[in-house]
Motif scaffolding. Structure first.
Motif, PDB file in Angstrom:
ATOM      1  N   LEU A   1      61.959  28.641  54.545  1.00 49.97           N
ATOM      2  CA  LEU A   1      62.020  30.092  54.800  1.00 49.97           C
ATOM      3  C   LEU A   1      61.691  30.534  56.085  1.00 49.97           C
ATOM      4  O   LEU A   1      62.455  31.019  57.069  1.00 49.97           O
ATOM      5  N   GLY A   2      60.476  30.276  56.579  1.00 54.83           N
ATOM      6  CA  GLY A   2      59.923  30.587  57.802  1.00 54.83           C
ATOM      7  C   GLY A   2      60.505  29.916  59.142  1.00 54.83           C
ATOM      8  O   GLY A   2      60.870  30.621  60.136  1.00 54.83           O
ATOM      9  N   VAL A   3      60.825  28.507  58.946  1.00 55.90           N
ATOM     10  CA  VAL A   3      61.524  28.103  60.046  1.00 55.90           C
ATOM     11  C   VAL A   3      62.994  28.514  60.155  1.00 55.90           C
ATOM     12  O   VAL A   3      63.394  28.879  61.501  1.00 55.90           O
ATOM     13  N   GLY A   4      63.785  28.474  59.173  1.00 56.96           N
ATOM     14  CA  GLY A   4      65.091  28.943  59.076  1.00 56.96           C
ATOM     15  C   GLY A   4      65.244  30.427  59.820  1.00 56.96           C
ATOM     16  O   GLY A   4      65.991  30.857  60.673  1.00 56.96           O
ATOM     17  N   LEU A   5      64.284  31.635  59.371  1.00 55.65           N
ATOM     18  CA  LEU A   5      64.116  32.661  59.788  1.00 55.65           C
ATOM     19  C   LEU A   5      64.023  32.786  61.130  1.00 55.65           C
ATOM     20  O   LEU A   5      64.457  33.563  62.035  1.00 55.65           O
ATOM     21  N   ARG A   6      62.956  31.890  61.657  1.00 59.11           N
ATOM     22  CA  ARG A   6      62.344  31.773  63.168  1.00 59.11           C
ATOM     23  C   ARG A   6      63.502  31.604  64.104  1.00 59.11           C
ATOM     24  O   ARG A   6      63.970  32.257  64.860  1.00 59.11           O
ATOM     25  N   PHE A   7      64.383  30.320  63.794  1.00 56.68           N
ATOM     26  CA  PHE A   7      65.509  30.055  64.430  1.00 56.68           C
ATOM     27  C   PHE A   7      66.730  31.266  64.568  1.00 56.68           C
ATOM     28  O   PHE A   7      67.332  31.597  65.520  1.00 56.68           O
ATOM     29  N   TYR A   8      66.849  31.654  63.533  1.00 60.49           N
ATOM     30  CA  TYR A   8      67.865  32.828  63.193  1.00 60.49           C
ATOM     31  C   TYR A   8      67.389  33.987  64.001  1.00 60.49           C
ATOM     32  O   TYR A   8      68.311  34.580  64.691  1.00 60.49           O
ATOM     33  N   PHE A   9      66.132  34.549  63.854  1.00 61.70           N
ATOM     34  CA  PHE A   9      65.793  35.690  64.568  1.00 61.70           C
ATOM     35  C   PHE A   9      65.727  35.571  65.982  1.00 61.70           C
ATOM     36  O   PHE A   9      66.028  36.230  67.017  1.00 61.70           O
ATOM     37  N   GLN A  10      65.556  34.076  66.645  1.00 63.00           N
ATOM     38  CA  GLN A  10      65.495  33.785  67.948  1.00 63.00           C
ATOM     39  C   GLN A  10      66.926  34.227  68.538  1.00 63.00           C
ATOM     40  O   GLN A  10      67.034  34.375  69.710  1.00 63.00           O
ATOM     41  N   SER A  11      67.706  33.971  67.532  1.00 61.66           N
ATOM     42  CA  SER A  11      69.273  33.989  68.169  1.00 61.66           C
ATOM     43  C   SER A  11      69.710  35.406  68.044  1.00 61.66           C
ATOM     44  O   SER A  11      70.954  35.389  68.494  1.00 61.66           O
ATOM     45  N   VAL A  12      69.122  36.397  67.229  1.00 59.74           N
ATOM     46  CA  VAL A  12      69.498  37.587  67.146  1.00 59.74           C
ATOM     47  C   VAL A  12      68.644  38.539  68.224  1.00 59.74           C
ATOM     48  O   VAL A  12      67.542  38.591  68.100  1.00 59.74           O
ATOM     49  N   PRO A  13      69.684  38.945  69.236  1.00 57.45           N
ATOM     50  CA  PRO A  13      68.927  39.683  70.355  1.00 57.45           C
ATOM     51  C   PRO A  13      68.150  41.101  69.741  1.00 57.45           C
ATOM     52  O   PRO A  13      68.632  41.758  68.651  1.00 57.45           O
ATOM     53  N   GLY A  14      66.884  41.199  70.362  1.00 55.42           N
ATOM     54  CA  GLY A  14      66.134  42.189  69.870  1.00 55.42           C
ATOM     55  C   GLY A  14      65.269  42.070  68.619  1.00 55.42           C
ATOM     56  O   GLY A  14      64.408  42.934  68.515  1.00 55.42           O
ATOM     57  N   VAL A  15      65.559  41.097  67.936  1.00 56.88           N
ATOM     58  CA  VAL A  15      64.489  40.852  66.703  1.00 56.88           C
ATOM     59  C   VAL A  15      63.448  39.968  67.602  1.00 56.88           C
ATOM     60  O   VAL A  15      62.231  40.403  67.458  1.00 56.88           O
ATOM     61  N   ASP A  16      63.701  38.609  67.559  1.00 58.33           N
ATOM     62  CA  ASP A  16      62.903  37.573  68.110  1.00 58.33           C
ATOM     63  C   ASP A  16      61.676  37.548  66.863  1.00 58.33           C
ATOM     64  O   ASP A  16      61.464  38.424  66.211  1.00 58.33           O
ATOM     65  N   PRO A  17      60.952  36.581  66.921  1.00 63.03           N
ATOM     66  CA  PRO A  17      59.896  36.454  65.995  1.00 63.03           C
ATOM     67  C   PRO A  17      59.019  37.567  66.502  1.00 63.03           C
ATOM     68  O   PRO A  17      58.329  37.860  67.803  1.00 63.03           O
TER      69      PRO A  17
END
Lengths: 314, 295, 390
Positions: free
Chosen positions: B135-151
């Motif tokens: 869950l952590g890895v999946g959300l990390r990559f996902y958030f990195q690709s969503v502008p403004g969220v990032d880890p």
């Protein structure tokens, strides 16, 4: 009730809107559904897409490839032989096998160790039960990290276990050095309360008069356990095992701090690919997807025997 | 302490089940002895931490003198303070979101028939079953690709609000299944609108379950390490990340600090749990709702 | 976030520490100034320079030394890994300066993130050791433009317990060959849980043991480590064979210190600054740090300035201060590591100079800077490391 007009009308609007079934459904289902789609389905879909992507210059390039999956299973150095058949395994395969083996041992240990305590708890009177459940729940609610850390102090060449042995005049025990044994003990300790509480929940519903009746009819103690207690508590056994097994397979902290780099479970391998030295979103995603698939398969098998309700239902 | 209570339990145990023979009492004694041993197994390492938090050196051979200085140092540690504030903020925000969404979803699941209901329920449980690393890895990559969220802090709140959802869902749906809906009908028959009915009839009945759900979601967020490792980034440092830094940099000073912080965590939870057990029926909820917190 | 980034996390004494200033900013006290810095307001008053780097740079004496010489407010965000610095800068214009390890600078260049050094402003560049200028030329100079300024450096060798391990000619053989010294070292050796530190040791050992200089050339000749797949496999096999001799792989140097004091190991691959710390702060005497005759790997931090910065010139002024005697000396003290500018040593006490002062340029010749693995073999390299750890 003489509420201000404006308030009354907006309230009336809400009531009117909510009285339509479609709207009610929208309001109740909607937020959770949006959350699940945006934060669970989309990330997992994204991860599965990335696992087929190419990485150039540390950026994802959408140039589909199966290479990252191929690399997980192709080649390898560790040699095994089954009779005349010889084969080699890759680091990833080793990590998967090690993780499943450790998780299996931890699950069996939890089951065997927790069952008697759960049984005793189910038969305690209320006052005693409240004290014992408090002693059980406190570690249950205590940070996982603290529980894992506690074994850092206990184990080690000069850890507390060996210090105590030294004080008692014995020599140091090599097995107490960081490595495989501490990892297994750490995981068993960490997930023991989950097994215990699940087992207790199913033992608590057990009708003990049935068991007495079976004993009166001449069943041996072993038969009672085998024919009555175990079948009746099967949902608890399966559910508890699930709660120990799945997280143990994906363990990271415990092997990281108790394994001194010698116990490379799958969680450690993935962490290193996700944020460690070998950072590469594609290879990390490919390894993660294999774990996801294997866990889903395990869950699928489990849910043939127990329903979600039995796992979560009160 | 564990020893005393459980031995006492042995005496008070009603033994309908066992015969009075010698073998029986031996077996029974064995069973109880084993149970006590298991309680010790659960507690021993925690007790060791607590004891060692009051000594000068983290060793049983040469612990040095008894001291409170390990706790004194915590007062001036601004990193520790800010990580505690961060963890409390993340846990509270994410538990609020998880509770609101979880309660709404529970109503949907128990009151209405709709398409994809089973799928909805299954997906509502999955966040607590997916291994934390995944869950952590999946959300990390996902958030990195969503502008403004990032880890970041925000990413951690979002992650934990998802992680907390199943706990609220399981507890509240269970309560709603046993809820007598004719009470609501009666209220409506008496002229109450749906909002009033909810406030005066439904809410009081499900409030303890909602409270327990919130508590679970809060604790899960507070103690989570592995998901936060991947999604908190460097701008937010929750308590678990701070502690992990001390564990991996295991100097004598760091270990003593950790022992003191760990003791405070155990103490805080001991108090909260005692209160919760006496105010609401927490044990009832826990017994049915366990989960994983894999790391 | 990685705790195992190449070489340097050991020098930051606490993980992901927020600077005290950032903490105050969090409470709102200097929030306005920080906000102004984030959005960049070159027009009004003192500019804020945002830096992402090792915790040492966030320490008060260092920040004060810089601020007293440059008309700027310095905000340091601590990081424990060069990769993280790269990722954060890659995500957008938050930081003016990063100080990653040398081997990461090429990544910044490839991603088009950083400015060439303004030599007019960074006047201290002239004074750094010639060796570091040549490293800079090899590793991050493109079309005559240099993109980073070497700031601080150190090297890796091994430390051993002098009470147990007899005197010997310093060599990596002690880690791989059971008959190199009299003492039985099985289970008493530790290595780093990091390919970037451990694989070069295997290469340097093999270069001598197999009398095959190509292993060493792969480390020295290019701007990346250019091993062949076959060499990588040999290094892997060597390390797998070594495993029974190890107590374990460690991931941080404070653990190293703790374990040494407990007597858990006798020989350990190690950064020199950790041993300095062991001797200076902990008063440990029976420890000796040596540089093996096969050669040793060196790290050096390199300051780079973001192309997105609104205050590029001021940022270079700050970088210049890190190379200047006053702030440079504070940095050396903070990390127990020498500056790349030998003149900084003049600001240190005699005792400090002995530990992290001027180094004879001839001695620097034996050091090889850490580098990234070459792209074409990086998959083989990382899977070899996974196999070592399996």
């Amino acid at each position: 009730m003489a509420a201000p007009d404006r308030d009354e009308t907006s309230r009336a609007t809400i009531v009117r809107v909510l009285s339509r079934r479609r709207n009610t459904l929208g309001v109740t289902v909607g937020p959770g559904a949006v959350w699940i789609v945006l934060l669970l389905v989309a990330p997992l879909a994204f991860m599965s897409a990335v696992s087929f992507a190419t990485i150039e210059n540390f950026q994802i390039v959408w140039d589909p490839t199966l290479e990252h999956y191929y690399d997980l299973f192709a080649g390898g150095t560790t040699e095994y032989s089954l009779g005349p058949v010889g084969f080699t395994t890759t680091a990833f395969e080793e990590a998967i096998m090690l993780s499943y083996a450790i998780a299996t041992v931890a699950t069996v240990l939890c089951l065997v160790l927790a069952f008697p305590l759960a049984y005793v708890m189910a038969r305690l009177n209320d006052r005693m039960f409240k004290i014992v459940i408090y002693l059980v729940l406190l570690p249950f609610f205590t940070m996982y990290l603290v529980r894992a850390y506690s074994w850092v102090l206990m184990f080690g060449q000069n850890g507390i276990l060996n210090q105590v042995l030294g004080l008692l005049g014995f020599g140091r025990v090599g097995a107490f050095e960081y490595g495989l044994l501490p990892v297994i003990v750490g995981l068993t300790h960490a997930y023991f309360p989950y097994m215990l509480v699940t087992l207790y929940a199913s033992l608590d519903g057990l009708d003990f008069t049935l068991i007495e009746a079976a004993r009166d009819l001449g069943a041996s103690r072993f038969e009672v356990v085998k024919d009555h207690i175990i079948p009746l508590t099967m949902p608890g056994i399966v559910g508890g095992s699930l709660f120990v097994f799945v997280p143990s397979v994906g363990a990271f902290v415990t092997p990281q701090i108790l394994g001194v780099g010698k116990v490379q479970m799958i969680g450690i391998l993935i962490e290193n690919r996700a944020i460690g030295e070998a950072t590469n979103p594609a290879t990390a995603s490919a390894a993660s997807m294999v774990v996801v698939v294997s866990v889903v398969a395990a869950l699928f098998l489990v849910f043939r025997y127990v329903s979600l309700d039995e796992l979560g239902g009160v | 302490m564990a020893t005393e209570t459980s031995e006492a339990a042995g005496e008070e145990f009603d033994d309908r089940f066992f015969d009075r023979g010698r073998v029986e009492s031996l077996l029974q004694g064995g069973l109880y002895g084993f149970a006590v041993l298991m309680l010790l197994f659960l507690w021993l390492p925690l007790l060791v931490i607590i004891v060692l938090s009051f000594v000068e050196s983290p060793s049983v051979v040469s612990p040095g003198g008894v001291t409170l200085s390990n706790y004194g140092g915590l007062a001036g540690d601004t990193d520790l303070h800010s990580s505690v504030v961060t963890s409390f903020s993340i846990a509270t925000l994410s538990a609020v979101i998880a509770t609101v969404f979880g309660v709404l979803a529970s109503f949907a699941l128990t009151r209405y028939r709709f398409e994809f209901r089973e799928i909805y329920r299954t997906f509502g449980i999955i966040p607590m079953i997916v291994p934390g690393v995944i869950l952590g890895v999946g959300l990390r990559f996902y958030f990195q690709s969503v502008p403004g969220v990032d880890p970041s802090f925000l990413a951690t709140v979002l992650t934990h609000s998802l992680y907390g959802l199943p706990f609220v869902l399981l507890i509240v749906t269970a309560r709603l299944y046993t809820f007598d809906e004719s009470l609501e009908e009666a209220a409506r028959d008496l002229g109450a609108d749906p909002l009033t009915t909810f406030r005066d009839v439904t809410l009081p009945v499900i409030a303890p379950a909602v409270g327990a759900g919130f508590l679970f979601a809060w604790v899960r967020s507070f103690e989570d390490f592995i998901r936060a490792l991947f999604v908190s980034g460097i701008s937010a440092t929750p308590l678990t990340q701070w502690m992990y830094g001390k564990i991996t940099k295991a100097s004598v000073d760091n270990l003593l600090t950790l022992n003191a912080v760990s003791t405070l965590v155990v103490l805080g939870i001991a108090v909260a749990l005692a209160v919760a057990m006496n105010v609401g029926n927490v044990t009832g909820y826990v017994a049915g709702t366990v989960d994983d917190d894999e790391e | 976030m990685s705790r195992r980034d190449t070489v340097d996390e050991n020098r930051s004494t606490s993980s992901r520490r927020v600077s005290r200033r950032a903490y105050l900013a969090g409470t709102g006290a200097v929030g306005l100034a920080a906000a102004a810095g984030c959005t960049g307001s070159p027009g009004g008053g003192t500019p804020t320079i945002n830096i992402i780097t090792w915790n040492d740079y966030a320490k008060d004496p260092v920040v004060e030394a810089v601020e007293s010489n440059v008309d700027a407010t310095v905000e340091v965000t601590s990081s424990t890994s060069s990769t993280e610095m790269f990722q954060r800068m890659n995500q957008g214009g938050e930081f003016d300066i990063a100080v990653p390890n040398n081997n990461l600078v090429s990544r910044f260049i490839e991603a088009d993130l950083i400015e060439p050094v303004n030599m007019d402003i960074v006047s201290n560049y002239e004074n750094i050791y010639e060796k570091f200028k040549s490293f800079a030329n090899q590793q991050f100079t493109v079309e005559g433009n240099t993109y980073g300024v070497p700031a601080r450096w150190g090297w890796y060798g091994y430390a051993y317990n002098t009470a147990e391990v007899p005197d010997h000619e310093p060599s990596y053989k002690i880690m791989f060959e059971s008959d190199y010294v009299e003492e039985d070292l099985a289970g008493a050796i530790i290595m780093y849980d990091e390919a970037a530190k451990t694989m070069p040791v295997a290469a340097l050992y093999l270069a001598e043991a197999e009398d095959d200089p190509s292993y060493k050339e792969a480390l020295t000749e290019n701007d990346a480590m250019t091993f062949s797949e076959e060499q990588i496999q040999n290094m892997r096999d060597l390390l797998i064979d070594q495993k029974p001799r190890l107590e374990g792989y460690i991931s941080s140097d404070t653990t190293y210190i703790q374990q040494f004091q407990q007597g858990n190991f006798l020989v350990g691959h190690s950064g020199r600054n950790e041993i300095v710390r062991l001797q200076e702060n902990q008063g440990v005497e029976d420890v000796e740090f040596v540089v093996p005759q096969e050669g040793a790997m060196a790290w050096y931090e390199t300051a780079v300035v973001s192309s997105d910065s609104e205050n590029v010139d001021t940022a270079w002024e700050v970088v210049n201060q890190y190379m200047a005697p006053t702030a440079g000396a504070e940095l050396a003290r903070a990390g127990k590591s020498p500056s790349c500018n030998p003149d900084v040593a003049d600001e240190l006490s005699e005792e400090e100079q002995a530990l992290y002062g001027r180094i004879d340029p001839e001695r620097i010749e034996q050091f090889i800077p850490f580098k990234d693995i070459a792209d074409d073999v990086s998959d083989a390299y990382f899977s070899a490391w996974e196999e070592v750890k399996a």
